[in-house]
Design an enzyme around this catalytic site. Structure first.
Site, short mmCIF file in Angstrom:
data_model
loop_
_atom_site.label_atom_id
_atom_site.label_comp_id
_atom_site.label_asym_id
_atom_site.label_seq_id
_atom_site.Cartn_x
_atom_site.Cartn_y
_atom_site.Cartn_z
N ASP A 72 -7.63 -5.81 6.81
CA ASP A 72 -8.37 -4.55 6.91
C ASP A 72 -8.50 -4.05 8.35
OD1 ASP A 72 -11.30 -3.16 5.31
OD2 ASP A 72 -9.64 -2.31 6.42
N LYS A 111 0.87 -1.17 0.00
CA LYS A 111 0.00 0.00 0.00
C LYS A 111 0.91 1.23 0.00
CE LYS A 111 -4.23 -1.46 2.35
NZ LYS A 111 -4.98 -1.48 3.62
N ARG A 139 -15.50 -9.50 2.44
CA ARG A 139 -14.70 -8.54 1.65
C ARG A 139 -13.40 -8.16 2.36
NH1 ARG A 139 -18.99 -5.97 3.77
NH2 ARG A 139 -18.48 -4.55 5.49
N ASN A 140 -13.34 -8.39 3.68
CA ASN A 140 -12.13 -8.04 4.45
C ASN A 140 -11.30 -9.25 4.82
OD1 ASN A 140 -12.74 -5.32 4.35
ND2 ASN A 140 -13.99 -5.40 6.20
N ASP A 147 -15.33 -4.82 11.68
CA ASP A 147 -15.76 -4.82 10.28
C ASP A 147 -15.47 -6.17 9.62
OD1 ASP A 147 -15.14 -2.63 7.37
OD2 ASP A 147 -16.75 -4.03 7.88
C1 Q0B Z 1 -7.40 -11.73 -7.98
C2 Q0B Z 1 -5.99 -11.63 -7.45
O1 Q0B Z 1 -5.87 -10.52 -6.57
C3 Q0B Z 1 -4.65 -10.54 -5.81
C4 Q0B Z 1 -4.72 -9.38 -4.88
C5 Q0B Z 1 -3.60 -9.50 -3.87
N1 Q0B Z 1 -3.82 -8.46 -2.89
C6 Q0B Z 1 -3.23 -8.50 -1.69
O2 Q0B Z 1 -2.50 -9.40 -1.33
C7 Q0B Z 1 -3.52 -7.38 -0.80
C8 Q0B Z 1 -3.03 -7.19 0.50
N2 Q0B Z 1 -2.18 -8.04 1.17
N3 Q0B Z 1 -3.55 -6.02 0.99
C9 Q0B Z 1 -3.30 -5.45 2.27
C10 Q0B Z 1 -4.15 -5.71 3.32
C11 Q0B Z 1 -3.91 -5.12 4.57
C12 Q0B Z 1 -2.84 -4.26 4.74
C13 Q0B Z 1 -2.00 -3.98 3.68
C14 Q0B Z 1 -2.24 -4.59 2.44
CL1 Q0B Z 1 -1.22 -4.24 1.10
C15 Q0B Z 1 -4.36 -5.45 0.08
N4 Q0B Z 1 -5.07 -4.31 0.17
C16 Q0B Z 1 -5.83 -3.96 -0.94
C17 Q0B Z 1 -6.59 -2.78 -0.91
C18 Q0B Z 1 -7.35 -2.40 -2.04
C19 Q0B Z 1 -7.38 -3.22 -3.18
C20 Q0B Z 1 -6.62 -4.43 -3.23
C21 Q0B Z 1 -5.84 -4.81 -2.11
N5 Q0B Z 1 -5.11 -5.97 -2.16
C22 Q0B Z 1 -4.37 -6.27 -1.06
#
Ligand code: Q0B
Length: 354
Positions: free
Chosen positions: A178, A67, A164-165, A160
């Protein structure tokens, strides 16, 4: 001070005078030169979310999700962004998303976590409708319950919990994600309903006492967990379908509960109903939920009895209330159900039960 259980106690970063202190204490600073950003995978409230590689000294290269904090963000944005890292950095459990580290001494500011190749659980299930065995679906539920058991034992209340989370990795392991204020825009805008005090509450996942007087506890997280179970068994169906938030609140208050999804084992729907007890002290603890799911996974014959789907699930008492009234109109007036969708559902029920 180590609490009695083996798990340490969660510290709310907001209790720190200097929030940067919490970041320093609970997160590992990563040299930006060790992170390679490869692609953008999503948009967060504070900036892009990317896929990339993390090369730590003497560690194999690993794929991470990153992020980023958009340039020009305010100090408050920065602190809210890093608060999530300060929270995540305190957790170490196979079913809770793991924080690899943060970049705060370079630009952009970044949070790096393990990469969850199958993305968020709700989308993953909708894209794989009908493709898993009941045992696999219960395995997903068990993982989420185990992660929530760890968080509740640490004294962390999520507030929450929803499909979705939850994030899913390449071996179908589900992990709770989340945290903190930094809600992702695409997640909350669809389900947040404003409360009287302006707070955003995801009504259809939230326990009645948390909606009515903001009493958020691990018991209200158990209520949310019951809704997540329903989402998993129904492959990402929207809880209460297209009902309005107000109709959900009214129906739940009158004792209505979500019916068993198609092919749902009776034992699983019963666990949902236990999680949706009005009196929060009657709801099971996450430890008990994990044990119940383990028992069902070890003895699949207990899953053979499939719950019979009734059009609207009322407790027995409610059914007698309905049949006491001679005419539908009488009951509708008495129950002041004036919304068409409710009237339609009630008429279906009465036709069905008569
Ligand atoms: C269909 C394949 O999709 C693979 C997506 C992989 N995503 C992750 O591992 C993520 C992942 N580990 N996080 C995340 C969660 C909590 C804290 C930090 C992060 Cl980066 C994400 N936060 C997100 C916020 C908005 C949109 C997409 C997101 N994807 C991820």
């Amino acid at each position: 001070f180590q609490s009695s259980s083996s798990v340490k106690t969660y510290v709310d970063p907001h209790t720190y005078e200097d929030p940067n202190q919490a970041v320093r204490e609970f997160t590992r600073e990563i040299d930006p030169g060790h992170i390679i950003i490869e692609s953008v995978i999503g948009g967060g409230e504070f900036g892009d979310v990317c896929k990339g590689k993390l090369r730590l000294p003497a560690r194999p290269e690993m794929t991470v999700a990153i992020k980023t904090l958009k340039p020009g963000a305010t100090d408050k944005n920065r602190m809210d962004f890093l608060t999530e890292a300060s929270i995540m950095g305190q957790f170490d459990d196979p079913n809770v998303i793991f924080l690899e580290g943060v970049v705060t001494k370079g630009h952009p500011i970044m949070i790096a976590t393990e990469y969850m190749a199958n993305g968020s659980l709700d989308t993953f299930l909708r894209n794989n409708d009908g493709k898993f065995t009941v045992i696999q679906l219960i395995g997903m539920m068990r993982g989420i319950a185990s992660g929530m058991r760890y968080l509740s034992e640490m004294g962390y209340v999520h507030r929450d919990l929803a499909a979705r989370n939850i994030l899913v990795n390449e071996t179908l392991v589900c992990k709770v994600a989340d945290f903190g204020l930094s809600r992702e825009v695409d997640i909350d805008t669809t389900d947040g309903a404003y409360t009287t005090k302006g707070g955003k509450i995801p009504v259809r996942w939230t326990a009645p006492e948390a909606i009515s007087f903001r009493k958020f506890t691990s018991a209200s997280d158990v209520w949310s967990y019951g809704v997540v179970m329903w989402e998993v068994i129904s492959y990402g169906e929207r809880p209460y379908w297209n009902w309005s938030n107000q109709d959900v609140i009214k129906a739940v208050d009158k004792g209505y509960r979500l019916p068993p999804p198609m092919d749902c084992p009776e034992a699983i729907h019963q666990l949902m109903l236990d999680s949706w007890q009005k009196e929060r002290s009657y709801r099971p603890k996450f430890m008990q939920i994990v044990k119940t799911l383990d028992k069902l996974i070890r003895a699949p014959e207990l899953l053979r009895k499939i719950a019979k789907a009734r059009p609207l699930h009322f407790p027995e008492s409610m059914q007698t209330t309905i049949t006491q009234f001679s005419r539908v109109e009488e009951w509708l007036v008495a129950s002041r159900w004036n919304d068409t969708s409710n009237i339609f559902c009630t008429l279906v029920t009465l036709r069905w039960t008569k």
